[in-house]
Design an enzyme around this catalytic site. Structure first.
Site, PDB file in Angstrom:
ATOM      1  CG  LEU A 218      -0.959  29.045  65.936  1.00 11.01           C
ATOM      2  CD1 LEU A 218       0.225  29.591  65.161  1.00 11.01           C
ATOM      3  CD2 LEU A 218      -0.586  28.912  67.419  1.00 11.01           C
ATOM      4  CG  HIS A 219      -4.954  27.905  60.309  1.00 12.27           C
ATOM      5  ND1 HIS A 219      -4.910  29.266  60.122  1.00 12.27           N
ATOM      6  CD2 HIS A 219      -5.009  27.367  59.066  1.00 12.27           C
ATOM      7  CE1 HIS A 219      -4.943  29.531  58.822  1.00 12.27           C
ATOM      8  NE2 HIS A 219      -4.997  28.399  58.159  1.00 12.27           N
ATOM      9  NE  ARG A 220      -0.932  29.130  56.694  1.00  9.15           N
ATOM     10  CZ  ARG A 220      -1.973  29.068  55.886  1.00  9.15           C
ATOM     11  NH1 ARG A 220      -2.229  27.980  55.215  1.00  9.15           N
ATOM     12  NH2 ARG A 220      -2.763  30.092  55.744  1.00  9.15           N
TER      13      ARG A 220
END
Ligand code: UD1
Ligand code: UDP
Length: 375
Positions: A218-220
């Site tokens: 998860l990094h967007r």
């Protein structure tokens, strides 16, 4: 360096996925040079990613050479980061006078590299050209669009990416060469996945068992920087983690946002670990029951490794993985994510159809095309 002496190529990287992509192509240029010695490749690192586990670990593991230039730009707002890169890249280009500059993917390092280069009337080669999510709220979408329109050589991974460029009037013609070469990350996974299986001990290190855990990334920005959305995704992962372990190697952006919103103590069923090396990541992906992600690269790796994937977004640029039915868009709402993951087994049949992402020789094709044009 004159043409008669060969081709001077500058490669610009800066962020994690670019180290992986550039390593595949650099391996091909090195192979080529063993026979013909006609490419002089200069590596420029913008410094966009700099933590050991986001940066150096990839140089070590993938045998990347030390950058010839490290621009030390680091983190900042989009304008500040991109602006600093522009200025520093321009200075390198003016000194080195390359025949061509290669950029990868869709980060700020990609756009800065392409813009600085094109303004000096030096040809830009874009690897992973033609990708579109058609969501202009994503910084990556702007970076891809602009980079493609600045590029002279557009190396496309898929048929869809060629069609996307055609829609924007970019086609194989004088001034732009558009080629479907396949995906360099596919080259990379073919090369490294067996090695990862043998060498990586990550499962033992973190105390999980093959085929009995979920893997998440998860990094967007649109997920991490929106507290409601971030909380909702973490809640879903936590729910899934009640019955089966769920491992989340934490991107520094996400870590920072989780700290900012004081979310750390709230999601006890998620096994948070530091970002992992490429071989450890391939091992974690290959042995997962399923993968939940908002990463571009990880969606494709799940497809290639035949691990079911749930994408924590409403759209993706990697539409082939969705059309095949292997990857499912689940958005960011708790109920939908949990429900889809619970139905993994019922729905899955791995798609037939080979070669959607090329034949594993995208990097060699890129080198041949570069040589044809600049060698
Ligand atoms: C960038 C790319 C994204 C890509 C991702 C790959 C842009 C606009 N985004 O996102 O397309 O998918 O890389 O991982 O280029 N940070 C650290 N240490 C680091 C790097 C970053 O702590 O080594 C933290 C900083 O607080 C920084 C934040 O992470 O502000 C975001 O980093 P940045 O490089 O701006 O974007 P990414 O989210 O990494
Ligand atoms: N990756 C990795 N370690 C991690 C997370 C990802 O090596 O902890 C690898 C992953 O296997 C893929 C690439 O990094 O090859 C994807 O990068 P990322 O998700 O950061 O960016 P994106 O592909 O979304 O631009």
């Amino acid at each position: 360096m004159s043409r008669a002496e060969g081709m001077k190529l500058i490669t610009i990287v800066g962020a994690r996925p670019q180290f992986i992509k550039a390593a595949a192509v650099m391996r091909a240029t090195q192979e080529f040079n063993k026979k013909e010695k006609r490419i002089r490749e200069i590596l420029v690192h913008t410094g966009q990613h700099y933590d050991y586990l986001m940066d150096k670990v990839f140089f070590e593991e993938l045998d990347l050479p030390k950058p010839d230039y490290h621009l030390g730009v680091g983190s900042g707002s989009h304008a500040r980061q991109t602006g600093m890169m522009l200025e520093r890249i321009e200075a390198v280009l003016q000194k080195e006078k390359p025949h061509v500059v290669m950029v990868y993917g869709d980060t700020n390092s990609t756009l800065a590299g392409a813009l600085a280069t094109a303004k000096l009337n030096i040809p830009v080669a874009h690897v992973e050209a033609g990708l579109r999510s058609y969501n202009r709220n994503m910084p990556e979408e702007m970076n891809r669009l602009l980079t493609d329109h600045l590029s002279s050589l557009l190396f496309c991974p898929t048929d869809q990416s060629i069609r996307n460029l055609l829609k924007e009037g970019i086609k194989d013609r004088e001034g732009a060469v558009v080629k479907k070469v396949g995906d360099v990350m596919y080259d990379s996974i073919l090369y490294y996945s067996r090695l990862a299986e043998k060498r990586s001990t990550i499962l033992q290190e973190i105390g999980i068992f093959a085929h009995n855990y979920y893997l998440a990334t998860l990094h967007r920005a649109e997920n991490t920087d929106n507290p409601k959305r971030l909380r909702s995704i973490l809640k879903a992962l936590n729910e899934i983690g009640r019955n089966t372990p769920i491992v989340l190697p934490l991107h520094p952006r996400t870590k920072k946002m989780i700290e900012t919103y004081h979310l750390f103590p709230k999601f006890k069923n998620i096994k948070l670990i530091e970002p992992v090396s490429y071989l450890n990541m391939l091992k974690l992906e290959k042995n997962a029951t399923a993968i939940l992600t908002d990463s571009g690269g990880v969606q494709k790796e799940a497809y290639w490794l035949k691990v079911p994937c749930f994408t924590l977004r409403e759209e993706t640029e990697w539409v082939e993985t969705i059309k095949s039915g292997w990857n499912v868009l689940v958005g960011t709402g708790v109920e939908r994510i949990v429900k889809e993951v619970n139905h993994t087994e019922r729905r899955r049949r791995y798609p037939k159809g080979k070669g959607v992402f090329g034949d594993g020789e995208a990097s060699q094709k890129i080198v041949q095309i570069l040589i044809r044009h600049f060698g």
